[in-house]
Each structure stands twice: as C-alpha cells, then as structure tokens.
Design an enzyme around this catalytic site. Structure first.
Site, PDB file in Angstrom:
ATOM      1  N   GLU A  17     -22.754   4.766  17.575  1.00 53.05           N
ATOM      2  CA  GLU A  17     -21.388   4.413  17.984  1.00 53.05           C
ATOM      3  C   GLU A  17     -21.413   3.554  19.237  1.00 53.05           C
ATOM      4  O   GLU A  17     -20.626   2.620  19.384  1.00 53.05           O
ATOM      5  CB  GLU A  17     -20.548   5.665  18.214  1.00 53.05           C
ATOM      6  CG  GLU A  17     -20.333   6.553  16.991  1.00 53.05           C
ATOM      7  CD  GLU A  17     -19.688   5.828  15.818  1.00 53.05           C
ATOM      8  OE1 GLU A  17     -19.021   4.791  16.030  1.00 53.05           O
ATOM      9  OE2 GLU A  17     -19.866   6.291  14.674  1.00 53.05           O
ATOM     10  N   PRO A  60       0.824  -1.209   0.000  1.00 55.92           N
ATOM     11  CA  PRO A  60       0.000   0.000   0.000  1.00 55.92           C
ATOM     12  C   PRO A  60       0.866   1.272   0.000  1.00 55.92           C
ATOM     13  O   PRO A  60       2.038   1.202   0.393  1.00 55.92           O
ATOM     14  CB  PRO A  60      -0.785  -0.085   1.307  1.00 55.92           C
ATOM     15  CG  PRO A  60      -0.558  -1.444   1.858  1.00 55.92           C
ATOM     16  CD  PRO A  60       0.653  -2.007   1.209  1.00 55.92           C
TER      17      PRO A  60
HETATM   18  N1  LIG Z   1       9.235   1.516   7.180  1.00 55.26           N
HETATM   19  C1  LIG Z   1       9.471   2.820   7.298  1.00 55.26           C
HETATM   20  N2  LIG Z   1      10.409   3.256   8.123  1.00 55.26           N
HETATM   21  C2  LIG Z   1      10.656   4.563   8.266  1.00 55.26           C
HETATM   22  N3  LIG Z   1      10.000   5.523   7.585  1.00 55.26           N
HETATM   23  C3  LIG Z   1       9.050   5.159   6.743  1.00 55.26           C
HETATM   24  C4  LIG Z   1       8.740   3.779   6.542  1.00 55.26           C
HETATM   25  N4  LIG Z   1       7.749   3.715   5.646  1.00 55.26           N
HETATM   26  C5  LIG Z   1       7.465   4.957   5.274  1.00 55.26           C
HETATM   27  N5  LIG Z   1       8.240   5.849   5.928  1.00 55.26           N
HETATM   28  C6  LIG Z   1       8.165   7.302   5.798  1.00 55.26           C
HETATM   29  O1  LIG Z   1       7.159   7.630   4.876  1.00 55.26           O
HETATM   30  C7  LIG Z   1       7.679   8.322   3.765  1.00 55.26           C
HETATM   31  C8  LIG Z   1       6.987   7.865   2.508  1.00 55.26           C
HETATM   32  O2  LIG Z   1       7.315   6.529   2.238  1.00 55.26           O
HETATM   33  P1  LIG Z   1       7.628   6.023   0.792  1.00 55.26           P
HETATM   34  O3  LIG Z   1       7.559   7.124  -0.188  1.00 55.26           O
HETATM   35  O4  LIG Z   1       8.844   5.214   0.831  1.00 55.26           O
HETATM   36  O5  LIG Z   1       6.365   5.110   0.600  1.00 55.26           O
HETATM   37  P2  LIG Z   1       5.947   4.325  -0.690  1.00 55.26           P
HETATM   38  O6  LIG Z   1       5.566   2.980  -0.227  1.00 55.26           O
HETATM   39  O7  LIG Z   1       6.977   4.439  -1.731  1.00 55.26           O
HETATM   40  O8  LIG Z   1       4.654   5.105  -1.052  1.00 55.26           O
HETATM   41  P3  LIG Z   1       4.050   5.396  -2.482  1.00 55.26           P
HETATM   42  O9  LIG Z   1       3.561   4.078  -2.976  1.00 55.26           O
HETATM   43  O10 LIG Z   1       2.947   6.335  -2.133  1.00 55.26           O
HETATM   44  O11 LIG Z   1       5.132   5.994  -3.271  1.00 55.26           O
HETATM   45  C9  LIG Z   1       9.140   8.023   3.768  1.00 55.26           C
HETATM   46  O12 LIG Z   1       9.862   9.058   3.196  1.00 55.26           O
HETATM   47  C10 LIG Z   1       9.432   7.894   5.242  1.00 55.26           C
HETATM   48  O13 LIG Z   1       9.579   9.179   5.802  1.00 55.26           O
HETATM   49 ZN   LIG Z   2     -21.084   2.473  12.174  1.00 55.23          ZN
END
Ligand SMILES: Nc1ncnc2c1ncn2[C@@H]1O[C@H](COP(=O)(O)OP(=O)(O)OP(=O)(O)O)[C@@H](O)[C@H]1O
Ligand SMILES: [Zn+2]
Length: 673
Positions: free
Chosen positions: A454, A229
């Site tokens: 709720e 996701p």
């Molecule tokens: N497992 C994790 N550990 C630390 N930081 C995280 C982690 N997952 C997400 N983040 C934070 O959330 C930000 C966004 O994550 P990222 O862009 O890597 O997600 P993605 O899965 O590539 O999302 P999208 O599919 O929307 O591109 C990262 O820059 C980081 O700050």
């Molecule tokens: Zn409900």
C-alpha cells in the site's frame, strides 16, 4: 363500448367456469368408464393370475380386493391394450376393466394368494404387490387429480389472455402509486443529475397536458431508457417524473415478469399496459429491463428462453399498439444498454436514452444534503455534506443514503445523542469495505507485505504528476477479500491523455514494485492491480488508438469473456498482445525506478502504517513533504487481495528497516525490462 367491455369480462369468467366444469365432468366420465365386475377368488386364480398380467391388488378396508390388470403384459404374448381374454366375457380391452372379490380374512387371503402364485409359476420376486387402504385414503388421490385439472385450467385460461381475477398469477405484480399518494417523489428529492432531469422534462410537460400536444399534432416519444449503474437513482427519477406530472406511477421489475409457468410473462405485460391505459395519463416504469430485454435468439445457446422472448415480444407489441395519444409513457431502467435487443431502441419504442452517471463531488454534496437534513447531527448539514462528498468518490446515491443510515446506527450504538464526524467516517469505511475485521488473524509477515504494498501505491501516486495522489490508506482488513486499501484523490476529467494513463498505470503497479524492491519477494496481493493495468493498457492500444504499431484503429471491447471471434485478424491480435506486454513492462520499469528513488519514503510510510494502521493525506505530507503537483478530487480503491503466499512458502519475518535488497535487482534484471 362500456357494456361490451363488461360483457367481455363476464365472458372470461363464464369461459373459465365452462372449462373447469368440463374438465371435472370429463374426469368423472373417465372414472366411471372403469367398469367393475365381481369375481370369485377361483376365477381370479384361474383366469387372471398369470405372470406379468396383474399389476397390483388393492385391498380396501381389509375386505374387498380390487385387481388391477396391466395394460401391457410383457412376456405374455400380449401387446399393449390388446384384446385379452377376460374371466367372464369374450374379447375385451382389459385395461379399462377392474375385478373385485371379497377376501375373507387377511391371513387366509395372503396364504391363498401365495399358493395360487406358486401354482401359476410366478417367480417369488415378481409376486403381485398387495396394497391395503382405508376407504378414505383414495380421496387424496382424487384431490390431487382435481387440483391438477384446476391448475391446468387456470394456466390455459391465462394463456388465452384473460388475466383478470383468478389467483392473479398472470396479473403483473406491479406497484402502483396513485396521483394522490402520500409518499410521492418530486424532482427536489433527486439530486445531482440535473441534465437527466432536464431531458425528462419533456415527458412531464406532455403528461401534464396531453390534449395540447394532441391538438398541435405533436409526436411525443413513447418511452425513454434511463441508463446508468445500479443505485444512481433511475427508479427515483422515474418516480419523480410521475410526481411532477401528477399522474399514476406503475412500476415493475423486469425479472418480475418471469415465472416458472409458461405464458405468465406475456400475460403480465398485457395486464400492466391495460391498467396503465385505464388510468392514463400514466407512467410505466420497468426496472432491470435487461432481464427481459436481452437480444432475442441469443438465449438459445445457453439452453434457450422462449418464455423471456415471448414476454419481450409482447412488450414490443404493446409499445407499438398504444397510440401516443393514449397518454402512457414507458420508462425503463438498465445498466446494460449493450445487451438490449435492438428492436427495443427503435423509433416509437424507447427512442430516447437518458444517461445517469454516478454523481460527481457537487452531486454527492447535494445528495448528502438531502439525507443529512433528515438526521440529527451536531453541525450544520453544509459542514458535513462538503466533507463527506470529498470522502466518498465513486459513491452512488444509494451508497450515500446507506452511509447516512449507517452513521445513525453507529451513533445509536455508541449512545450518542447526535451524529458526529467519527460516526460518518466509520459509516463511510463500512460502506467502502464491508465490516471492519480488526481481529482477523493475519501473520506479521502478511501485514508487513500489505503495508509495503500500500505504501508503494501511495508513494508512487505522490510523485507521479498525472496520477491520483493518496487520500487515505489503511491496512485494516475489510470485507472478505481486502487486506488493505488505499483511497486516492481522483480527477474526474472526461478526457484522459496518454500521459495520465501512463502515470496511473505506474501508480497501480506501485504496490507490486514496492514488494519487489523493498521486500525482495512478490506476492499474490497485486492480482487486482494487474487486472486493472491489463484492462487499461488493452484499451489504450486497441480502443483509443494510442499505439503507433497498431495504428489508429479502435476495436470496441466486449465484457463478454466467452466471445471467441474477434473483430480483427490473428496477426493483429498478436500485435496487440505484444504491444500491451511491452507497454506494461515499460510502465513497470518506470515504477521500479521511482520506488528505488524513494525507497526510504516507502519504508517510512510502511512502518508508519504498521504503527497507526490508517494514514491520511496529512500524514503523507509530513513524511513526503507537500506534493509537487496540484491535485483534484478522490476515488479508486486499490484492494490488496487475500490469498497471499510467500513464494517458497517460508514465513520469514522482514527486518523493520529495509536495507538494500540485491535479490530484487537480480529479479528485475532477469526479466530483461
Ligand atoms: N440522485 C439521487 N438523489 C437522492 N437519492 C438518491 C439518488 N440516487 C439514489 N438515491 C437513493 O438510492 C435509492 C436507490 O436508488 P434507485 O432505486 O432509484 O436506483 P436505481 O438506479 O433505480 O438502481 P437499480 O438499477 O439498482 O434499480 C433511492 O431510493 C434513494 O434513496
Ligand atoms: Zn495494490
């Protein structure tokens, strides 16, 4: 090979220059081809001025009138571009010919022209238009023409594959992080996805030492798909892989390949891979692969998207083309594995899939620790990371990063020197439901309905063994649609039993049941719940093989609502529908019974909610007593949707203490459940 490479580069420039030069030259020739011939007004009047023959007259600097002849003169027995008798010569193609004469004064010219047209029998509605221009005015026309030629040249040039330089339209808009970049990311910066890290280690080993693999004749997978996701850290993990391997990282989003110009997408793919090969070993990361990687041939139904398909084809070609030994690893992120073109998943392309799920409570704790360490907080980071992880089920890494930032903002607004628990709580609430809208106008009746609804969820969950008991419930409206929500303790088991799903269904129906039993009127607020229940029950009957009547069959559910053909007969479809309806009815019957049994509890909790707006688990324990079952971890938000309307449009108030409600019973009886 180097000099030849350079020559090729120059060759592209030369080609472009030749092209532009050629275009300009040919346009000059084209312009000069329009011969001009001076005539007198008399000649103009006698030979040219017939109905529909003259297109327009352009008067330059109030002196010279240029006559533009139509190439097609309808209604004048002349066919297009046909031979028309010119004023001075014989047979000549008039469309490439212009005539001019001096007008004298503007007034006298206009008078003469009017009389001449009258005499020639031209209808006043069809009088030849006269345009007055200054000499300079024709320049913009020429410039437009020139610019168009130039643009065409550039586009043509890029379609040829020469994408270096020139305006870099065809150049991939990738971000490149060099191996010595300062903002490098490492595995320690990515928390809560240890398995994914483990799987991606192969690539790290290979990128660190491609020679060794080559010598051993080992085949390294060319690419991996990171599936999960949005916000789960796919990009971050890919970046960390580059960081750990010490190689450059080239990233681009799938949608960045596509532009309005034809041919740009494939050109950008070529340019991206060329750069990656140049600085190999390296990692290419394509985010949102689904933007270009959707099944080919599918787009045609919705208007077609050949540009996207050409881009995808180019990507496939590039991935086939570079030998494993060229040291380029392609990673791509997507959350729509189901729609990807199967060709992308074949061996030699993205032949590995690494799944990144939303983090569980431990993962969330680890991610919180990372971000809390960057903040000024009034306690140890561990104190908060544990509590916050429990409060944020279903949150992704991106959500957690967001909560931490939001908490800092809230603290700053309240002029606090350190970030405290209440700031984090406010931040969590904000991320969950959008901004609090405390002063949103809701009628008393609506508020009461929301509270009972709720409360119904909460009480049902409390007394159903396999349901997820409530953690927090509020009737403060949030965001644009939620009038209230309840947050539940969530079990994160990978397998669910039939009993668990039945209890969860009942709990989800608890809101509607409470409305019916205690208020005696149902509202639209349960829409979200009913959607969930329908989906859940269809899955049990048609996917998980829980129904004896349908049998041990599983028909994969498609999200695609436009899908018209189903993988089963209409008889089976009817059977499934009947089963689902019966199951939901059974669950609702059970829920109504439960709510009846606990109607005092539901009323009590609802009244408390109206008083305090927010209730936590402790408040529930006080009213309901300790939950008779063991509970695990939190998630799941029931949103009471806006759009509530009382059945008959009345806005009667509901008595604060609920007495027995006969109408609710009657309703139930009528539905024959
Ligand atoms: N497992 C994790 N550990 C630390 N930081 C995280 C982690 N997952 C997400 N983040 C934070 O959330 C930000 C966004 O994550 P990222 O862009 O890597 O997600 P993605 O899965 O590539 O999302 P999208 O599919 O929307 O591109 C990262 O820059 C980081 O700050
Ligand atoms: Zn409900």
């Amino acid at each position: 090979m180097k000099p030849l490479g350079n020559f090729m580069k120059q060759y592209h420039y030369i080609l472009l220059l030749l092209f532009i030069g050629g275009s300009v030259l040919s346009s000059i020739l084209l312009l000069s081809h329009l011969q001009q011939e001076e005539i007198s007004f008399q000649v103009f009047k006698n030979k040219l001025l017939e109905p529909g023959h003259v297109d327009r007259i352009v008067v330059t600097n109030k002196e010279v009138a240029t006559v533009y002849i139509r190439s097609c003169s309808p209604g004048n027995n002349q066919t297009c571009d046909d031979t028309v008798q010119g004023p001075t010569s014989g047979s000549r193609n008039m469309s490439h010919h212009q005539y001019y004469f001096n007008i004298g004064s503007v007034e006298s010219f206009e008078q003469k022209l009017k009389e001449a047209q009258e005499a020639s029998g031209i209808d006043p509605h069809n009088y030849v238009p006269v345009v007055y221009v200054k000499e300079l005015d024709c320049f913009p026309e020429m410039m437009k023409f020139g610019a168009t030629v130039l643009l065409l040249a550039v586009i043509y040039y890029m379609d040829l594959g020469g994408v270096r330089g020139i305006f870099s339209i065809g150049k991939a808009h990738f971000t490149k992080m060099d191996k010595n970049a300062k903002n490098k990311v490492f595995f320690k910066d990515v928390a809560g996805c240890d398995e994914a890290k483990q799987e991606i280690m192969d690539f790290v080993h290979f990128l660190k030492n491609p020679k060794k693999y080559e010598e051993l004749g080992a085949k390294i997978p060319k690419g991996a798909l990171l599936v999960g996701p949005p916000g789960t850290g796919k990009t971050l993990l890919a970046k960390a892989t580059a960081g750990e391997s010490g190689v450059p990282f080239l990233s681009i989003s799938g949608s960045d390949f596509l532009e309005m110009f034809v041919g740009i997408g494939p050109a950008r793919v070529r340019s991206l891979f060329r750069e990656a090969r140049r600085c190999a070993p390296s990692i290419i990361f394509i985010d949102e692969l689904d933007a270009i990687g959707g099944e080919r041939g599918k787009g045609r139904y919705s208007g077609g998207n050949d540009e996207r398909e050409r881009t995808l084809n180019q990507l496939l070609v590039e991935m086939d083309g570079f030998a494993t030994t060229s040291g380029v690893v392609v990673l791509a992120g997507t959350n729509r594995l189901d729609i990807l073109d199967k060709a992308l998943l074949r061996a030699g392309r993205f032949d590995r899939q690494i799944t990144i799920e939303k983090p569980d409570i431990k993962g969330r704790e680890q991610i919180f620790t990372i971000y809390l360490n960057k903040l000024k907080i009034d306690q140890e980071a561990a104190f908060y990371s544990q509590r916050l992880a429990a409060l944020t089920p279903g949150f992704t890494g991106a959500d957690i990063a967001n909560v931490c930032n939001e908490a800092a903002l809230v603290a700053a607004r309240t002029e606090s020197t350190k970030i405290k628990m209440q700031h984090f709580e406010a931040a969590v609430d904000r991320v969950i439901g959008g901004l609090e809208k405390k002063n949103k106008v809701i009628s008393k009746l609506e508020r009461r309905t929301v509270a009972y609804h709720e409360s119904g969820h909460a009480v049902a969950g409390w007394f159903l063994e396999h349901a997820e008991p409530l953690l927090k419930v509020t009737i403060i409206p949030r965001g644009t649609t939620a009038l209230g929500f309840a947050q539940y303790v969530h079990n994160e088991n990978l397998l669910m039993t039939k009993e668990q799903l039945f209890d969860m269904t009942c709990m989800t129906l608890g809101g509607r049941a409470a409305e019916q039993v205690l208020i005696g009127k149902i509202s639209t607020g349960a829409q979200d719940d009913l959607e969930k229940v329908t989906k859940m029950t269809y899955a049990q009957v048609a996917v998980y093989g829980f129904s004896d009547k349908v049998g041990l069959l599983s028909f994969p559910q498609r999200e695609d609502t436009f899908e018209t053909s189903k993988p089963y007969s209409s008889k089976t479809a009817a059977l499934i529908d009947d089963e689902v309806r019966e199951w939901v009815a059974k669950a609702y019957e059970r829920t109504l019974q439960l709510i009846e049994e606990h109607r005092e509890h539901v009323a009590h909790i609802a009244e408390l909610l109206l008083q305090k707006e927010v209730l936590h688990q402790e408040d529930l324990v006080q009213v309901l007593g300790e939950r008779p079952f063991k509970s695990s971890e939190p998630t799941n938000y029931c949103r009471f949707k806006q759009g509530f309307k009382e059945e008959n449009g009345e806005t009667k108030d509901i008595p604060p203490t609920v007495v027995k409600d006969e109408s609710a019973r009657k309703n139930r009886g009528a539905r024959g459940m």
